[in-house]
Scaffold this active site. Structure first.
Site, PDB file in Angstrom:
ATOM      1  N   ASP A  31       0.812  -1.216   0.000  1.00 14.95           N
ATOM      2  CA  ASP A  31       0.000   0.000   0.000  1.00 14.95           C
ATOM      3  C   ASP A  31       0.845   1.265   0.000  1.00 14.95           C
ATOM      4  O   ASP A  31       0.521   2.251  -0.674  1.00 14.95           O
ATOM      5  CB  ASP A  31      -0.938   0.009   1.217  1.00 14.95           C
ATOM      6  CG  ASP A  31      -2.103  -0.942   1.039  1.00 14.95           C
ATOM      7  OD1 ASP A  31      -2.216  -1.529  -0.056  1.00 14.95           O
ATOM      8  OD2 ASP A  31      -2.890  -1.102   1.985  1.00 14.95           O
ATOM      9  N   GLU A  33       3.891   1.770  -1.168  1.00 12.71           N
ATOM     10  CA  GLU A  33       4.515   2.010  -2.473  1.00 12.71           C
ATOM     11  C   GLU A  33       3.487   2.527  -3.477  1.00 12.71           C
ATOM     12  O   GLU A  33       3.758   3.447  -4.252  1.00 12.71           O
ATOM     13  CB  GLU A  33       5.148   0.720  -2.989  1.00 12.71           C
ATOM     14  CG  GLU A  33       6.374   0.265  -2.217  1.00 12.71           C
ATOM     15  CD  GLU A  33       6.896  -1.065  -2.727  1.00 12.71           C
ATOM     16  OE1 GLU A  33       8.055  -1.107  -3.147  1.00 12.71           O
ATOM     17  OE2 GLU A  33       6.146  -2.055  -2.711  1.00 12.71           O
ATOM     18  N   ASP A  35       0.669   4.116  -2.782  1.00  9.17           N
ATOM     19  CA  ASP A  35       0.275   5.473  -2.388  1.00  9.17           C
ATOM     20  C   ASP A  35       1.307   6.502  -2.834  1.00  9.17           C
ATOM     21  O   ASP A  35       0.960   7.636  -3.196  1.00  9.17           O
ATOM     22  CB  ASP A  35       0.079   5.555  -0.873  1.00  9.17           C
ATOM     23  CG  ASP A  35      -1.158   4.810  -0.404  1.00  9.17           C
ATOM     24  OD1 ASP A  35      -2.069   4.595  -1.221  1.00  9.17           O
ATOM     25  OD2 ASP A  35      -1.196   4.418   0.787  1.00  9.17           O
ATOM     26  N   LEU A  81     -11.841   7.545  -0.040  1.00  6.02           N
ATOM     27  CA  LEU A  81     -11.456   8.548   0.952  1.00  6.02           C
ATOM     28  C   LEU A  81     -10.090   9.117   0.596  1.00  6.02           C
ATOM     29  O   LEU A  81      -9.211   8.395   0.106  1.00  6.02           O
ATOM     30  CB  LEU A  81     -11.387   7.929   2.353  1.00  6.02           C
ATOM     31  CG  LEU A  81     -12.700   7.495   2.998  1.00  6.02           C
ATOM     32  CD1 LEU A  81     -12.413   6.810   4.332  1.00  6.02           C
ATOM     33  CD2 LEU A  81     -13.635   8.669   3.200  1.00  6.02           C
ATOM     34  N   GLU A 110     -12.821   5.930  13.551  1.00  2.84           N
ATOM     35  CA  GLU A 110     -13.059   4.491  13.404  1.00  2.84           C
ATOM     36  C   GLU A 110     -11.789   3.795  12.919  1.00  2.84           C
ATOM     37  O   GLU A 110     -11.001   4.398  12.173  1.00  2.84           O
ATOM     38  CB  GLU A 110     -14.167   4.230  12.367  1.00  2.84           C
ATOM     39  CG  GLU A 110     -15.441   4.991  12.601  1.00  2.84           C
ATOM     40  CD  GLU A 110     -16.336   4.995  11.363  1.00  2.84           C
ATOM     41  OE1 GLU A 110     -17.308   5.762  11.363  1.00  2.84           O
ATOM     42  OE2 GLU A 110     -16.056   4.258  10.409  1.00  2.84           O
ATOM     43  N   LYS A 112      -9.693   1.722  10.416  1.00  2.00           N
ATOM     44  CA  LYS A 112      -9.832   1.476   8.974  1.00  2.00           C
ATOM     45  C   LYS A 112      -9.572  -0.005   8.713  1.00  2.00           C
ATOM     46  O   LYS A 112      -8.425  -0.449   8.689  1.00  2.00           O
ATOM     47  CB  LYS A 112      -8.858   2.349   8.180  1.00  2.00           C
ATOM     48  CG  LYS A 112      -9.050   2.253   6.676  1.00  2.00           C
ATOM     49  CD  LYS A 112      -8.113   3.202   5.940  1.00  2.00           C
ATOM     50  CE  LYS A 112      -8.345   3.123   4.445  1.00  2.00           C
ATOM     51  NZ  LYS A 112      -8.060   1.774   3.900  1.00  2.00           N
ATOM     52  N   ASP A 114      -9.020  -3.394   6.909  1.00  2.00           N
ATOM     53  CA  ASP A 114      -8.389  -3.753   5.641  1.00  2.00           C
ATOM     54  C   ASP A 114      -9.181  -4.891   5.012  1.00  2.00           C
ATOM     55  O   ASP A 114      -8.883  -6.073   5.191  1.00  2.00           O
ATOM     56  CB  ASP A 114      -6.934  -4.176   5.883  1.00  2.00           C
ATOM     57  CG  ASP A 114      -6.121  -4.123   4.598  1.00  2.00           C
ATOM     58  OD1 ASP A 114      -6.628  -3.593   3.598  1.00  2.00           O
ATOM     59  OD2 ASP A 114      -4.977  -4.602   4.598  1.00  2.00           O
ATOM     60  N   ARG A 133     -18.008  -2.324  -4.233  1.00  2.00           N
ATOM     61  CA  ARG A 133     -17.788  -0.940  -4.656  1.00  2.00           C
ATOM     62  C   ARG A 133     -17.589  -0.842  -6.153  1.00  2.00           C
ATOM     63  O   ARG A 133     -18.121   0.048  -6.800  1.00  2.00           O
ATOM     64  CB  ARG A 133     -16.566  -0.360  -3.938  1.00  2.00           C
ATOM     65  CG  ARG A 133     -16.212   1.039  -4.468  1.00  2.00           C
ATOM     66  CD  ARG A 133     -14.987   1.598  -3.788  1.00  2.00           C
ATOM     67  NE  ARG A 133     -15.235   1.753  -2.364  1.00  2.00           N
ATOM     68  CZ  ARG A 133     -14.388   2.363  -1.545  1.00  2.00           C
ATOM     69  NH1 ARG A 133     -13.265   2.845  -2.017  1.00  2.00           N
ATOM     70  NH2 ARG A 133     -14.652   2.471  -0.279  1.00  2.00           N
ATOM     71  N   TYR A 221     -21.791   2.796   7.723  1.00  2.00           N
ATOM     72  CA  TYR A 221     -22.545   3.906   7.156  1.00  2.00           C
ATOM     73  C   TYR A 221     -23.992   3.528   6.897  1.00  2.00           C
ATOM     74  O   TYR A 221     -24.298   2.360   6.596  1.00  2.00           O
ATOM     75  CB  TYR A 221     -21.897   4.400   5.859  1.00  2.00           C
ATOM     76  CG  TYR A 221     -22.209   5.844   5.565  1.00  2.00           C
ATOM     77  CD1 TYR A 221     -21.626   6.852   6.318  1.00  2.00           C
ATOM     78  CD2 TYR A 221     -23.100   6.201   4.566  1.00  2.00           C
ATOM     79  CE1 TYR A 221     -21.924   8.191   6.084  1.00  2.00           C
ATOM     80  CE2 TYR A 221     -23.402   7.529   4.317  1.00  2.00           C
ATOM     81  CZ  TYR A 221     -22.813   8.528   5.080  1.00  2.00           C
ATOM     82  OH  TYR A 221     -23.114   9.837   4.857  1.00  2.00           O
ATOM     83  N   LYS A 282     -14.188  11.115  10.487  1.00  2.87           N
ATOM     84  CA  LYS A 282     -15.337  11.733   9.816  1.00  2.87           C
ATOM     85  C   LYS A 282     -15.892  12.853  10.689  1.00  2.87           C
ATOM     86  O   LYS A 282     -15.889  12.746  11.919  1.00  2.87           O
ATOM     87  CB  LYS A 282     -16.456  10.705   9.597  1.00  2.87           C
ATOM     88  CG  LYS A 282     -16.077   9.507   8.753  1.00  2.87           C
ATOM     89  CD  LYS A 282     -17.194   8.477   8.755  1.00  2.87           C
ATOM     90  CE  LYS A 282     -16.795   7.239   7.963  1.00  2.87           C
ATOM     91  NZ  LYS A 282     -17.804   6.160   8.100  1.00  2.87           N
ATOM     92  N   LYS A 306      -3.369   6.744   7.059  1.00  2.00           N
ATOM     93  CA  LYS A 306      -2.782   5.448   6.733  1.00  2.00           C
ATOM     94  C   LYS A 306      -1.551   5.179   7.594  1.00  2.00           C
ATOM     95  O   LYS A 306      -0.638   5.997   7.658  1.00  2.00           O
ATOM     96  CB  LYS A 306      -2.389   5.386   5.247  1.00  2.00           C
ATOM     97  CG  LYS A 306      -3.544   5.588   4.281  1.00  2.00           C
ATOM     98  CD  LYS A 306      -4.519   4.428   4.283  1.00  2.00           C
ATOM     99  CE  LYS A 306      -3.945   3.212   3.590  1.00  2.00           C
ATOM    100  NZ  LYS A 306      -3.799   3.352   2.131  1.00  2.00           N
ATOM    101  N   CYS A 400      19.657 -25.951 -13.893  1.00  2.00           N
ATOM    102  CA  CYS A 400      19.020 -26.445 -12.678  1.00  2.00           C
ATOM    103  C   CYS A 400      20.068 -26.602 -11.578  1.00  2.00           C
ATOM    104  O   CYS A 400      21.121 -27.213 -11.812  1.00  2.00           O
ATOM    105  CB  CYS A 400      18.333 -27.779 -12.949  1.00  2.00           C
ATOM    106  SG  CYS A 400      17.703 -28.587 -11.459  1.00  2.00           S
ATOM    107  N   CYS A 403      20.340 -30.726 -11.028  1.00  2.00           N
ATOM    108  CA  CYS A 403      20.816 -31.686 -12.047  1.00  2.00           C
ATOM    109  C   CYS A 403      21.594 -31.035 -13.182  1.00  2.00           C
ATOM    110  O   CYS A 403      22.038 -31.729 -14.108  1.00  2.00           O
ATOM    111  CB  CYS A 403      19.636 -32.460 -12.615  1.00  2.00           C
ATOM    112  SG  CYS A 403      18.517 -31.451 -13.630  1.00  2.00           S
ATOM    113  N   CYS A 418      12.796 -26.672 -14.790  1.00  2.00           N
ATOM    114  CA  CYS A 418      13.689 -27.772 -15.153  1.00  2.00           C
ATOM    115  C   CYS A 418      12.821 -28.870 -15.738  1.00  2.00           C
ATOM    116  O   CYS A 418      11.918 -29.388 -15.064  1.00  2.00           O
ATOM    117  CB  CYS A 418      14.437 -28.287 -13.922  1.00  2.00           C
ATOM    118  SG  CYS A 418      15.354 -29.824 -14.229  1.00  2.00           S
ATOM    119  N   CYS A 423      15.404 -35.377 -12.697  1.00  2.60           N
ATOM    120  CA  CYS A 423      16.029 -34.449 -11.749  1.00  2.60           C
ATOM    121  C   CYS A 423      15.700 -34.881 -10.322  1.00  2.60           C
ATOM    122  O   CYS A 423      14.527 -35.029  -9.959  1.00  2.60           O
ATOM    123  CB  CYS A 423      15.523 -33.033 -12.001  1.00  2.60           C
ATOM    124  SG  CYS A 423      16.064 -31.837 -10.759  1.00  2.60           S
TER     125      CYS A 423
END
Length: 667
Positions: A31, A33, A35, A81, A110, A112, A114, A133, A221, A282, A306, A400, A403, A418, A423
């Site tokens: 998340d 990265e 964001d 949000l 509240e 959040k 996940d 959603r 809600y 909120k 976050k 490999c 082998c 492989c 093997c």
């Protein structure tokens, strides 16, 4: 920097990750990265509006409605949000509201959750529809699956003609661990985190799987005809109706109260039975919502703070490739020990060579480590500093590690394989898979014992397990073996011969044929002989199998050594018949009949698929001369014309229902 080019790159990266996150339930970035990409794109589009793409992903609320479910337009858009990542972001949020209104206002804070956002619609006290959603305007109809969630009331005392509540479907940490453990035993890909497990579960086409996974739902809600003064009052009302409202949610009088509550949530988050990735704030006074207003994507009266991902830095000591039973190469990181979420991490997955190359991960570099969903250690990437560029760039293995055979990549895939059937690495993993709990479930044959037997040349192929009784005296002499242990082991091997055939089929390790697909195939073909004799056309018609599964089966059967192995298993008395017969209804008029469904019916397609399966019918995806029935609803298309041309019997809904005995008719 070429601004126009960078904006284009960011749009493409975000679009790809949106699909992986919302549609595939298989995120590539964490998340934080993701964001960062969104934040960078928003900043560039604001500063350089002349380069803004009219179809920028910044304009979207979230995901998309998948085609496998009916699409439903939301009566009220399900907005996302805005995010806050630090205290200054929260102060700006508070300041902006203060500028818009002079009214007294307070907040409601509240956790959040996940999970996956859901809209539940009730009419006259009865749950009639559940919609994801999706893109915020249109979502997926997952009503059948929502009915499997015990914590969601199906009937309420409020008899309003229309009442909508919204919430977050989630999976507890313990249930997440159980599901991933089961997937591990079945040699299936693990879920990355509870959010993806919840999303993947809710969007299952098989409602029985949903029922088993024990999803829950917090409600946050209310939309209806009652006039509440505050958001907190509306939640109290929903709680009185039997909805789950999070008890950790509470009022906050000012910005300092919010800071204290965020600090409290940050301290207790790891102790909660469910995942939270932040805190939602909120405005509590509902009459101010229109005054404070909205953007096209988010309400201005709410924000999500976050939490930063728990990431630690350690040294990558080595990258070690391993070989699985199918020959697939998995690269693993050997790490200097580091503690994350109370667990000492010494190794982590690096998936495949492309994953390592795309993130430029190098041996002896400092790397960022996180635990996906507090379960799976994962390397995020290397720390790029002056020392980093002195390190050699990673190069993928070409041979490999077991082998020395050349590694290959199949068309359309990124993994290396492989393909040497002899093997030793593959053979050991195949032996372990065959006796595993998910396959033949031979108790006592641990990895250590298998290696001992292999080293003594007592097993090389899976049928050798059934000849071990000939070597009883020799096995007893092995280290830490003994008469009682060997007796139990040989007895377990003998008992496994009578297993239902889908366990044997899964144990053979045919590529792309997992445990569930093995069960589906043998419920149709009754025994493995019939399955192996089936044509490609017969296999690909089965809706749950598809071309990939059909190709795998026919390819496996085309190899002489595979058929010889199967024949030797039969010679040793292993059962090849599907004996896990489910109890059937008295009326079996559609048993073993091949049925195709088309058009719009009075109930969701899943209802009729379940009805066919309960009566031992076979669901097919396309019309052929071997199709027995076409179940036809309104607005049928080409399938109806093709059925008539091939003289396939066409059944309207009432005709079909007269053939089967409906269960739970009054539900």
């Amino acid at each position: 920097m070429d601004i126009k080019k960078r904006i284009k790159e960011l749009c493409e990266q975000i679009e790809i990750n949106n699909k992986r996150y919302y549609e595939d339930d298989n995120p590539f970035l964490d998340d934080s990265e993701y964001d960062m990409l969104v934040s960078e794109l928003r900043g560039l589009e604001t500063k350089y509006p002349e380069y803004k793409n009219p179809n920028s992903p910044i304009n979207y609320v979230g995901g998309f409605a998948a085609d496998k479910f009916s699409k439903v337009k939301h009566k009220n858009p399900m907005l996302s949000l805005a995010n806050a990542f630090n205290i200054n972001d929260l102060k700006n949020f508070y300041t902006q509201i203060s500028k818009i209104t002079n009214d007294n206002f307070s907040f409601f804070v509240e956790p959040k959750i996940d999970g996956l956002s859901i809209s539940l619609i009730y009419s006259n006290g009865k749950l009639i529809k559940a919609v994801t959603r999706g893109d915020g305007n249109t979502g997926e109809d997952v009503t059948e699956n929502i009915f499997q969630i015990k914590s969601i009331p199906k009937f309420i005392l409020d008899k309003s003609e229309y009442l909508e509540v919204r919430g977050e479907v989630y999976l507890s940490k313990n249930d997440f661990k159980k599901i991933n453990h089961e997937k591990f035993l079945n040699r299936e890909k693990l879920f990355a985190n509870p959010r993806n497990a919840a999303s993947g579960t809710l969007r299952q086409l098989d409602s029985e799987i949903v029922a088993k996974r024990n999803l829950s739902c917090w409600i946050y809600y209310y939309f209806g005809n009652r006039n509440f003064t505050t958001h907190s009052d509306s939640l109290d009302y929903l709680k009185s109706l039997g909805f789950m409202v999070n008890s950790l949610s509470s009022k906050a009088n000012n910005i300092n109260d919010i800071f204290l509550k965020i600090e409290t949530f940050s301290k207790i988050r790891n102790e909660l039975e469910y995942e939270i990735d932040g805190v939602v704030i909120k405005v509590d006074q509902l009459n101010l919502y229109e005054k404070i207003g909205y953007t096209s994507k988010v309400p201005k009266w709410a924000i999500a703070f976050k939490f930063p991902a728990e990431v630690k830095i350690t040294k990558l000591l080595d990258i070690v490739p391993t070989i699985g039973r199918t020959g697939r190469v998995t690269y693993n990181a050997v790490l200097e020990p580091v503690i994350i979420a109370g667990t000492t991490i010494r190794s982590a997955t690096l998936h495949n060579a492309e994953f390592i190359i795309s993130r430029d991960i190098r041996i002896n570099s400092a790397v960022k480590i996180k635990k996906a969903g507090d379960i799976i250690p994962e390397v995020i990437g290397s720390i790029v500093d002056n020392e980093f560029f002195k390190l050699p760039i990673f190069e993928k293995e070409t041979q490999c590690p077991i082998c020395n055979s050349c590694l290959e990549i199949f068309d359309g895939e990124v993994d290396q394989y492989c393909n040497n059937e002899n093997c030793q690495g593959k053979l050991i993993k195949k032996l372990e898979h065959f006796v595993s709990r998910a396959a033949m479930n031979i108790e006592g044959l641990s990895e250590k014992i298998i290696l001992k037997l292999y080293d003594k040349n007592l097993i090389r192929e899976i049928y050798d397990f059934y000849d071990l009784y000939k070597h009883r005296d020799e096995i007893i002499t092995l280290d830490k073996m003994g008469d009682k242990l060997v007796s139990n082991l040989l007895n377990a091997i003998e008992v496994s011969k009578s297993n239902s055939a889908e366990l044997l089929l899964f144990g053979l390790g045919i590529r792309h044929i997992g445990k569930k697909m093995s069960d589906t195939l043998l419920s149709i073909f009754n025994n493995i002989d019939n399955l192996f004799k089936a044509s490609f056309e017969e296999l690909v018609e089965i809706s749950d199998i598809g071309p990939m599964g059909a190709i795998s089966i026919k390819s496996w059967c085309s190899v002489k050594s595979n058929i010889q192995l199967y024949e030797k298993l039969k010679e040793r008395g292993l059962n090849i018949v599907y004996s896990k017969m489910k109890q059937k209804n008295n009326n079996v008029n559609i048993a073993s009949k091949k049925i195709v469904i088309t058009g719009s019916l009075s109930k969701p397609r899943k209802y009729f698929e379940d009805l066919i399966k309960r009566n031992s019918g076979i669901i097919m995806s396309s019309i052929t001369s071997k199709t027995d029935f076409l179940l036809c609803g309104l607005n049928a298309g080409n399938k109806l014309n093709k059925a008539k041309n091939l003289n396939v019997k066409v059944l309207e809904e009432n005709d079909f229902l007269s053939l089967v005995e409906e269960e739970n008719e009054n539900n």
